[in-house]
Design an enzyme around this catalytic site. Sequence first.
Site: not given
Length: 485
Positions: A76, A139
């Site tokens: 992605h 993240y």
Amino acid sequence: MSGDFDATIYGKVLRAQPTPIAGLSVWDLPVHGDNRGWFKENWQRNKMVAMGMPDFGPVQNNISFNDAPGTTRGIHAEPWDKFVSVATGRIFGAWVDLRDGPTYGAVFTAELDPSRAVFVPRGVGNAFQTLQPGTAYTYLVNDHYSPDAQYTSISLADETAAIDWPIPLDRAQLSAKDRAHPRLAEITPVAPRKTLVVGAGGQLGRALRMAHAGAARVEFAARADIDLTSGSLVDARRWSDYDTIVNAAAYTAVDAAETPEGRATAWATNVAGTTGLARIATEHGITLIHVSSDYVFDGTATRAYTEDDPVAPLSVYGQTKAAADYVVATVPRHYVVRTSWVIGDGRNFVSTMLSLAERGIDPAVVDDQRGRLTFTADLARAIRYLAESSAPYGVYNVTGAGATTTWADVARSTFALAGHDPSRVTGVSTQDYFAKASGPVAPRPGNSELDLAKITGAGFTPANAAAALADYVKRYVEDRASSGG
């Protein structure tokens, strides 16, 4: 030391390693352990920025927990930067450059554990496969999800990327959505962020259009498109799609700014409007390029003004430009471009002198103000240079180069270049020139010379003002002749 982790995670020093994908970097993180477990600084802005990480300004922290080895997610690419690390466990990471550019399709793989992390720039496809049970993958991202943004994904099994997954995909855990992603050959590459020129209807705006002719990722907004005084700048664009804003919009009616109505409009446009752009630029990590003026100085210096000289504006217009300079300086990525005596397409001092010469009018022109002409084509070229050259952020003086002159000198040169007698121009003092003015008159700086050492040191060479004037007059005369004027 206790724990289920390999001892190799301990004892590293903070270090960044480049990869074949531009902007993608692997980071070794110091992990400190004892009988209680371990501790690490997962993200440390000051240290990491000093070592080359972009100051990407994260706004969200996400965690993906994966129970079983072989859990595979991706590939992605989102419209934001992210800093990827592992809180517990171990992963095999794969990154594919999906950005439109020379490294499109490049692949990089690496294993990550709590002592290794990766900075992933916008548009680079991100994927991972867990190698241990109970893996937590974290993240930081610097934007929020928006349904209007571009999200790009490719198949984990893409033959072009040819990623050698440790656990074959036919034995891995994948979502149905990830299995259905298209191949690399079927997607549209992620486009770079855009540049927006605000104030594109003015003389400098028109020059910026010409300077960026053919540049697909540059947009232009005239006042009808974006009005800095409207109060609705936040909703004017999807600002996360932009990398640079050039603020060429300004209230420049110097004398009218001395009236009550003009003062309010000047502050609303030059200060409040610029503050709105500065707030947007700061929030979205955008470079703001702002055009300032010699009017921020009082003109009493006996030398050229440098970028570090304190401002001391004499007029309302100068006050608004000085205030805006300080506002723009709060933006982490900013350029303030100070200029003087601007000449561009349309009505200006030189075109006025040419018209007077043709009509047989002998003008009286101020001869106690000194400076250099700046042609908008050259100013636009400098702005583009700063935006694309990675020059240090800050204030830059940009004017024409060469000897300083007075306005009367410019008028005489203009007459002579057009084939008229320069002695028809009479020099007068500023005080005498405005003695019979019917309305308010703004005080002008007597010395408008700006030092050009900083911009030339950054690699840009301003055009010679006298040569640029000659070219301007030549084109004017030729255009008049071809049009029968």
